[in-house]
Motif scaffolding. Structure first.
Motif, PDB file in Angstrom:
ATOM      1  N   TYR A 130       0.827  -1.208   0.000  1.00 53.72           N
ATOM      2  CA  TYR A 130       0.000   0.000   0.000  1.00 53.72           C
ATOM      3  C   TYR A 130       0.864   1.261   0.000  1.00 53.72           C
ATOM      4  CZ  TYR A 130      -3.012   3.693   1.859  1.00 53.72           C
ATOM      5  OH  TYR A 130      -3.682   4.868   2.044  1.00 53.72           O
ATOM      6  N   HIS A 131       0.357   2.275  -0.716  1.00 53.64           N
ATOM      7  CA  HIS A 131       0.963   3.607  -0.648  1.00 53.64           C
ATOM      8  C   HIS A 131      -0.166   4.626  -0.686  1.00 53.64           C
ATOM      9  CE1 HIS A 131       4.121   6.583  -0.938  1.00 53.64           C
ATOM     10  NE2 HIS A 131       3.440   7.175  -1.893  1.00 53.64           N
ATOM     11  N   GLY A 132      -0.103   5.609   0.188  1.00 52.83           N
ATOM     12  CA  GLY A 132      -1.142   6.633   0.238  1.00 52.83           C
ATOM     13  C   GLY A 132      -0.611   8.015  -0.049  1.00 52.83           C
ATOM     14  N   ILE A 133      -1.436   8.794  -0.742  1.00 53.69           N
ATOM     15  CA  ILE A 133      -1.148  10.194  -1.025  1.00 53.69           C
ATOM     16  C   ILE A 133      -2.330  10.994  -0.482  1.00 53.69           C
ATOM     17  CG2 ILE A 133      -0.877  11.920  -2.849  1.00 53.69           C
ATOM     18  CD1 ILE A 133       0.498   9.720  -4.517  1.00 53.69           C
ATOM     19  N   PRO A 134      -2.073  11.913   0.452  1.00 52.48           N
ATOM     20  CA  PRO A 134      -3.163  12.668   1.089  1.00 52.48           C
ATOM     21  C   PRO A 134      -3.643  13.841   0.245  1.00 52.48           C
ATOM     22  CG  PRO A 134      -1.068  13.309   2.044  1.00 52.48           C
ATOM     23  CD  PRO A 134      -0.769  12.221   1.044  1.00 52.48           C
ATOM     24  N   ALA A 135      -4.239  13.536  -0.909  1.00 53.27           N
ATOM     25  CA  ALA A 135      -4.650  14.580  -1.851  1.00 53.27           C
ATOM     26  C   ALA A 135      -6.082  15.034  -1.611  1.00 53.27           C
ATOM     27  CB  ALA A 135      -4.508  14.071  -3.282  1.00 53.27           C
ATOM     28  N   ASN A 136      -6.296  16.315  -1.798  1.00 56.82           N
ATOM     29  CA  ASN A 136      -7.640  16.897  -1.783  1.00 56.82           C
ATOM     30  C   ASN A 136      -8.099  17.088  -3.218  1.00 56.82           C
ATOM     31  OD1 ASN A 136      -7.635  17.189   1.044  1.00 56.82           O
ATOM     32  ND2 ASN A 136      -6.533  19.123   0.863  1.00 56.82           N
ATOM     33  N   ASP A 137      -9.393  16.906  -3.462  1.00 61.36           N
ATOM     34  CA  ASP A 137      -9.944  17.116  -4.798  1.00 61.36           C
ATOM     35  C   ASP A 137     -10.413  18.561  -4.918  1.00 61.36           C
ATOM     36  OD1 ASP A 137     -10.900  16.890  -7.341  1.00 61.36           O
ATOM     37  OD2 ASP A 137     -12.560  15.556  -6.838  1.00 61.36           O
ATOM     38  N   THR A 138      -9.437  19.473  -4.902  1.00 58.47           N
ATOM     39  CA  THR A 138      -9.723  20.895  -5.059  1.00 58.47           C
ATOM     40  C   THR A 138      -8.801  21.453  -6.133  1.00 58.47           C
ATOM     41  OG1 THR A 138      -8.130  21.464  -3.306  1.00 58.47           O
ATOM     42  CG2 THR A 138     -10.454  21.188  -2.655  1.00 58.47           C
ATOM     43  N   GLU A 139      -9.252  22.498  -6.787  1.00 59.77           N
ATOM     44  CA  GLU A 139      -8.469  23.075  -7.887  1.00 59.77           C
ATOM     45  C   GLU A 139      -7.127  23.629  -7.442  1.00 59.77           C
ATOM     46  OE1 GLU A 139     -10.461  25.697 -10.599  1.00 59.77           O
ATOM     47  OE2 GLU A 139     -12.309  24.521 -10.481  1.00 59.77           O
ATOM     48  N   ASP A 140      -7.012  24.021  -6.173  1.00 61.31           N
ATOM     49  CA  ASP A 140      -5.757  24.615  -5.719  1.00 61.31           C
ATOM     50  C   ASP A 140      -4.801  23.598  -5.084  1.00 61.31           C
ATOM     51  OD1 ASP A 140      -7.385  24.275  -3.500  1.00 61.31           O
ATOM     52  OD2 ASP A 140      -6.716  26.108  -2.514  1.00 61.31           O
ATOM     53  N   PHE A 141      -5.202  22.319  -5.021  1.00 64.62           N
ATOM     54  CA  PHE A 141      -4.303  21.323  -4.451  1.00 64.62           C
ATOM     55  C   PHE A 141      -3.222  20.961  -5.471  1.00 64.62           C
ATOM     56  CE2 PHE A 141      -2.701  17.153  -3.418  1.00 64.62           C
ATOM     57  CZ  PHE A 141      -2.486  17.261  -2.057  1.00 64.62           C
ATOM     58  N   ASN A 142      -1.963  20.954  -5.031  1.00 69.41           N
ATOM     59  CA  ASN A 142      -0.849  20.663  -5.928  1.00 69.41           C
ATOM     60  C   ASN A 142      -0.580  19.159  -5.997  1.00 69.41           C
ATOM     61  OD1 ASN A 142       1.397  20.709  -7.545  1.00 69.41           O
ATOM     62  ND2 ASN A 142       2.748  21.602  -6.008  1.00 69.41           N
ATOM     63  N   LEU A 143      -1.367  18.473  -6.803  1.00 70.42           N
ATOM     64  CA  LEU A 143      -1.181  17.032  -6.976  1.00 70.42           C
ATOM     65  C   LEU A 143       0.102  16.740  -7.749  1.00 70.42           C
ATOM     66  CD1 LEU A 143      -2.374  14.262  -6.372  1.00 70.42           C
ATOM     67  CD2 LEU A 143      -3.699  14.438  -8.492  1.00 70.42           C
ATOM     68  N   SER A 144       0.548  17.689  -8.562  1.00 73.48           N
ATOM     69  CA  SER A 144       1.769  17.465  -9.350  1.00 73.48           C
ATOM     70  C   SER A 144       2.990  17.223  -8.468  1.00 73.48           C
ATOM     71  CB  SER A 144       2.026  18.628 -10.309  1.00 73.48           C
ATOM     72  OG  SER A 144       2.349  19.812  -9.599  1.00 73.48           O
ATOM     73  N   ALA A 145       2.942  17.687  -7.230  1.00 74.87           N
ATOM     74  CA  ALA A 145       4.049  17.436  -6.299  1.00 74.87           C
ATOM     75  C   ALA A 145       4.184  15.949  -6.001  1.00 74.87           C
ATOM     76  CB  ALA A 145       3.819  18.213  -5.002  1.00 74.87           C
ATOM     77  N   PHE A 146       3.153  15.165  -6.307  1.00 71.96           N
ATOM     78  CA  PHE A 146       3.152  13.726  -6.040  1.00 71.96           C
ATOM     79  C   PHE A 146       3.239  12.882  -7.311  1.00 71.96           C
ATOM     80  CE2 PHE A 146       0.965  15.790  -2.526  1.00 71.96           C
ATOM     81  CZ  PHE A 146       1.590  15.215  -1.422  1.00 71.96           C
ATOM     82  N   PHE A 147       3.324  13.517  -8.484  1.00 71.55           N
ATOM     83  CA  PHE A 147       3.347  12.762  -9.738  1.00 71.55           C
ATOM     84  C   PHE A 147       4.509  11.766  -9.794  1.00 71.55           C
ATOM     85  CE2 PHE A 147       0.985  16.108 -12.586  1.00 71.55           C
ATOM     86  CZ  PHE A 147      -0.214  15.784 -11.972  1.00 71.55           C
TER      87      PHE A 147
END
Length: 147
Positions: free
Chosen positions: A37-54
């Protein structure tokens, strides 16, 4: 048990957390299943920087798929499977399979309906520009060299 029956060896939760819009799992949840298992604590909001976890997400997917001499299966999910997890899969296809953003998104959409939020789409466009400049997208290499 269902994931085990499907042959899933790795789970990437792109919505790790305890709030209403997250999925409260952890390595302990999968203890004894043989699933990594691996988890990423991402929010589904336009301002969340998901690219930091790509990169982190792509590395985990790569390792999972390589498991058991290339027979690993990775289940990538979020709360709804509509924005966060598809964005991570699209980024993976771009980074590891040299697909441009449009082809990667079309590839995922061919399998299921998805809709990354506008902020995530912007981040995928930025990733596309970066990979194109570096000559890391199929079909973009020639364009980059002739500029």
């Amino acid at each position: 048990m269902r994931l085990q029956k499907l042959g899933v060896t790795h789970v990437l939760n792109v919505a790790e957390g305890t709030s209403f819009m997250h999925v409260n799992t952890s390595p302990e949840f999968y203890a004894g299943t043989g699933i990594t298992y691996h988890g990423i604590p991402a929010n589904d909001t336009e301002d969340f920087n998901l690219s930091a976890f790509f990169e982190e997400g792509a590395d985990f997917i790569d390792k999972g798929l390589a498991h058991h001499n290339g027979k690993g299966k990775v289940y990538v999910h979020c709360r709804e499977g509509y924005s966060r997890s598809p964005t991570m899969v699209v980024a993976y296809l771009m980074m590891r399979h040299k697909m441009d953003a449009r082809l990667a998104l079309a590839t995922v959409r061919h399998k299921r309906e998805v809709g990354p939020n506008d902020g995530f789409l912007r981040q995928l466009c930025q990733l596309n520009e970066k990979l194109a400049k570096e000559g890391k997208l199929n079909g973009e290499v020639g364009k980059t060299k002739t500029k």
